[in-house]
Each structure stands twice: as structure tokens, then as C-alpha cells.
Design a protein around this motif. Structure first.
Motif, PDB file in Angstrom:
ATOM      1  N   ILE A  54       0.850  -1.184   0.000  1.00 26.31           N
ATOM      2  CA  ILE A  54       0.000   0.000   0.000  1.00 26.31           C
ATOM      3  C   ILE A  54       0.886   1.235   0.000  1.00 26.31           C
ATOM      4  CG2 ILE A  54      -1.727   1.293   1.308  1.00 26.31           C
ATOM      5  CD1 ILE A  54      -2.656  -1.414   2.426  1.00 26.31           C
ATOM      6  N   GLY A  55       0.578   2.205  -0.847  1.00 23.13           N
ATOM      7  CA  GLY A  55       1.344   3.451  -0.894  1.00 23.13           C
ATOM      8  C   GLY A  55       1.011   4.334   0.303  1.00 23.13           C
ATOM      9  N   VAL A  56       2.050   4.839   0.965  1.00 23.76           N
ATOM     10  CA  VAL A  56       1.883   5.699   2.133  1.00 23.76           C
ATOM     11  C   VAL A  56       2.672   6.980   1.885  1.00 23.76           C
ATOM     12  CG1 VAL A  56       2.220   5.904   4.611  1.00 23.76           C
ATOM     13  CG2 VAL A  56       1.720   3.680   3.630  1.00 23.76           C
ATOM     14  N   GLU A  57       2.012   8.120   2.063  1.00 23.88           N
ATOM     15  CA  GLU A  57       2.681   9.411   1.911  1.00 23.88           C
ATOM     16  C   GLU A  57       2.659  10.135   3.244  1.00 23.88           C
ATOM     17  OE1 GLU A  57       1.056  11.794  -1.167  1.00 23.88           O
ATOM     18  OE2 GLU A  57       1.376  10.277  -2.699  1.00 23.88           O
ATOM     19  N   ARG A  58       3.736  10.868   3.498  1.00 27.24           N
ATOM     20  CA  ARG A  58       3.805  11.656   4.713  1.00 27.24           C
ATOM     21  C   ARG A  58       4.456  12.993   4.382  1.00 27.24           C
ATOM     22  NH1 ARG A  58       5.738   9.748  10.648  1.00 27.24           N
ATOM     23  NH2 ARG A  58       5.157  11.686  11.640  1.00 27.24           N
ATOM     24  N   ILE A  59       3.933  14.051   4.963  1.00 26.93           N
ATOM     25  CA  ILE A  59       4.452  15.395   4.736  1.00 26.93           C
ATOM     26  C   ILE A  59       5.283  15.790   5.949  1.00 26.93           C
ATOM     27  CG2 ILE A  59       3.847  17.802   4.346  1.00 26.93           C
ATOM     28  CD1 ILE A  59       1.210  16.747   3.126  1.00 26.93           C
ATOM     29  N   PHE A  60       6.532  16.196   5.698  1.00 24.05           N
ATOM     30  CA  PHE A  60       7.439  16.585   6.768  1.00 24.05           C
ATOM     31  C   PHE A  60       7.812  18.052   6.628  1.00 24.05           C
ATOM     32  CE2 PHE A  60       8.338  12.047   6.272  1.00 24.05           C
ATOM     33  CZ  PHE A  60       8.278  11.621   7.585  1.00 24.05           C
ATOM     34  N   PRO A  61       7.636  18.854   7.688  1.00 20.80           N
ATOM     35  CA  PRO A  61       8.214  20.198   7.687  1.00 20.80           C
ATOM     36  C   PRO A  61       9.723  20.065   7.900  1.00 20.80           C
ATOM     37  CG  PRO A  61       6.781  19.860   9.592  1.00 20.80           C
ATOM     38  CD  PRO A  61       6.805  18.591   8.825  1.00 20.80           C
ATOM     39  N   LEU A  62      10.521  20.602   6.998  1.00 16.81           N
ATOM     40  CA  LEU A  62      11.968  20.375   7.044  1.00 16.81           C
ATOM     41  C   LEU A  62      12.645  20.984   8.266  1.00 16.81           C
ATOM     42  CD1 LEU A  62      13.126  20.729   3.353  1.00 16.81           C
ATOM     43  CD2 LEU A  62      12.887  18.675   4.719  1.00 16.81           C
ATOM     44  N   HIS A  63      12.108  22.073   8.787  1.00 19.01           N
ATOM     45  CA  HIS A  63      12.767  22.745   9.904  1.00 19.01           C
ATOM     46  C   HIS A  63      12.125  22.390  11.243  1.00 19.01           C
ATOM     47  CE1 HIS A  63      15.385  25.092   7.334  1.00 19.01           C
ATOM     48  NE2 HIS A  63      14.362  25.225   6.521  1.00 19.01           N
ATOM     49  N   SER A  64      11.426  21.265  11.302  1.00 19.73           N
ATOM     50  CA  SER A  64      10.777  20.834  12.536  1.00 19.73           C
ATOM     51  C   SER A  64      11.828  20.357  13.539  1.00 19.73           C
ATOM     52  CB  SER A  64       9.809  19.689  12.239  1.00 19.73           C
ATOM     53  OG  SER A  64       9.342  19.120  13.435  1.00 19.73           O
ATOM     54  N   PRO A  65      11.664  20.677  14.827  1.00 18.16           N
ATOM     55  CA  PRO A  65      12.590  20.164  15.831  1.00 18.16           C
ATOM     56  C   PRO A  65      12.423  18.662  16.067  1.00 18.16           C
ATOM     57  CG  PRO A  65      10.859  21.461  16.860  1.00 18.16           C
ATOM     58  CD  PRO A  65      10.687  21.606  15.382  1.00 18.16           C
ATOM     59  N   LEU A  66      11.363  18.069  15.526  1.00 17.00           N
ATOM     60  CA  LEU A  66      11.143  16.638  15.692  1.00 17.00           C
ATOM     61  C   LEU A  66      11.944  15.786  14.706  1.00 17.00           C
ATOM     62  CD1 LEU A  66       7.297  16.623  16.306  1.00 17.00           C
ATOM     63  CD2 LEU A  66       9.130  16.480  17.988  1.00 17.00           C
ATOM     64  N   ILE A  67      12.531  16.403  13.693  1.00 20.06           N
ATOM     65  CA  ILE A  67      13.385  15.664  12.755  1.00 20.06           C
ATOM     66  C   ILE A  67      14.796  15.663  13.321  1.00 20.06           C
ATOM     67  CG2 ILE A  67      14.415  15.678  10.467  1.00 20.06           C
ATOM     68  CD1 ILE A  67      11.822  16.727   9.386  1.00 20.06           C
ATOM     69  N   SER A  68      15.319  14.446  13.587  1.00 22.90           N
ATOM     70  CA  SER A  68      16.665  14.379  14.146  1.00 22.90           C
ATOM     71  C   SER A  68      17.740  14.402  13.058  1.00 22.90           C
ATOM     72  CB  SER A  68      16.832  13.140  15.037  1.00 22.90           C
ATOM     73  OG  SER A  68      16.582  11.973  14.302  1.00 22.90           O
ATOM     74  N   LYS A  69      17.480  13.703  11.919  1.00 18.60           N
ATOM     75  CA  LYS A  69      18.419  13.798  10.796  1.00 18.60           C
ATOM     76  C   LYS A  69      17.760  13.319   9.519  1.00 18.60           C
ATOM     77  CE  LYS A  69      20.859   9.415  11.405  1.00 18.60           C
ATOM     78  NZ  LYS A  69      22.156   8.780  11.536  1.00 18.60           N
ATOM     79  N   ILE A  70      18.344  13.734   8.403  1.00 22.94           N
ATOM     80  CA  ILE A  70      17.880  13.346   7.077  1.00 22.94           C
ATOM     81  C   ILE A  70      19.072  12.804   6.306  1.00 22.94           C
ATOM     82  CG2 ILE A  70      16.867  14.129   4.912  1.00 22.94           C
ATOM     83  CD1 ILE A  70      15.494  16.350   6.481  1.00 22.94           C
ATOM     84  N   VAL A  71      18.920  11.593   5.757  1.00 26.46           N
ATOM     85  CA  VAL A  71      19.992  10.951   4.999  1.00 26.46           C
ATOM     86  C   VAL A  71      19.501  10.707   3.584  1.00 26.46           C
ATOM     87  CG1 VAL A  71      21.478   8.923   4.839  1.00 26.46           C
ATOM     88  CG2 VAL A  71      20.841   9.812   7.079  1.00 26.46           C
ATOM     89  N   VAL A  72      20.268  11.148   2.590  1.00 29.14           N
ATOM     90  CA  VAL A  72      19.938  10.904   1.186  1.00 29.14           C
ATOM     91  C   VAL A  72      20.617   9.609   0.772  1.00 29.14           C
ATOM     92  CG1 VAL A  72      20.088  11.775  -1.162  1.00 29.14           C
ATOM     93  CG2 VAL A  72      19.745  13.362   0.727  1.00 29.14           C
ATOM     94  N   LYS A  73      19.805   8.593   0.429  1.00 29.75           N
ATOM     95  CA  LYS A  73      20.342   7.278   0.044  1.00 29.75           C
ATOM     96  C   LYS A  73      20.750   7.247  -1.424  1.00 29.75           C
ATOM     97  CE  LYS A  73      19.331   5.035   3.900  1.00 29.75           C
ATOM     98  NZ  LYS A  73      20.209   4.262   4.702  1.00 29.75           N
ATOM     99  N   LYS A  74      19.857   7.760  -2.296  1.00 31.64           N
ATOM    100  CA  LYS A  74      20.133   7.789  -3.737  1.00 31.64           C
ATOM    101  C   LYS A  74      19.648   9.114  -4.292  1.00 31.64           C
ATOM    102  CE  LYS A  74      19.404   2.912  -4.806  1.00 31.64           C
ATOM    103  NZ  LYS A  74      18.539   1.980  -5.547  1.00 31.64           N
TER     104      LYS A  74
END
Length: 99
Positions: A54-74
Motif C-alpha cells: 500500500i502506498g503511504v505518503e507523509r508530509i514533513f516540515p523540514l525545519h521541525s525540531p522533531l526531525i533528528s536527521k535526514i539521509v539521502v540514500k540515492k
């Protein structure tokens, strides 16, 4: 936190903090960036993944304090700014070419 250079079509893992009672846990969310909108502190990305068929989409605010890190895989190579057409695709057709 310094943000990586995110572009539409990239396969990313976003580590998002959730609070459950008195515990804080970090959940990874891995998928393809299909949309990027806003600017400055209000910038958001939409990440889509296939979970259990099943396709799942989620919207993330980039400057949210709840995001600990973002890693680009490809890095994805696309010719469009929004990849909404991926919502209709399954399997190998869901993939984006690499840069």
C-alpha cells in the motif's frame, strides 16, 4: 541541524522523533521525495513509500525540531517538479532513475 540538498526524486531516510507517554523514540521513514513546497522555515517535503503493498505518503516540515536527521540514500534524475504520477505505479515502474 544542517539540511542536505534534497531534490524531488531522491530516495531519503528521515529520522522522526515521536513521544509516547514519557518516552521519546526515533522512527526512520524511507521513501522517495515526490513534492517539495514552501520556502524558508515553512518548507515541506512529501515522501512516499510502499508499505505492505500500500502506498503511504507523509508530509514533513523540514525545519521541525522533531526531525533528528535526514539521509539521502540515492539521487534521483527527474524532469518534473512534482512526481504525482508515481501514485499510479507499482513495482519496478515506481523506481526513479539515478543521477
Amino acid at each position: 541541524m544542517k539540511l542536505p540538498d534534497l531534490k524531488v526524486g531522491d530516495l531519503v531516510t528521515i529520522y522522526y522523533k515521536t513521544v509516547e507517554g514519557d518516552k521519546t523514540r526515533v522512527h526512520p521513514y524511507q521513501g522517495i521525495v515526490i513534492n517539495r513546497r514552501g520556502s524558508g522555515k515553512s518548507e515541506m517535503v512529501t515522501v512516499r513509500k510502499i508499505s505492505g503493498g500500500i502506498g503511504v505518503e507523509r508530509i514533513f516540515p523540514l525545519h521541525s525540531p522533531l526531525i533528528s536527521k535526514i539521509v539521502v540514500k540515492k539521487r534521483g534524475k527527474t524532469r518534473r517538479a512534482k512526481l504525482y504520477y508515481l501514485r499510479e505505479r507499482r513495482g519496478k515502474r515506481f523506481a526513479v532513475k539515478e543521477r
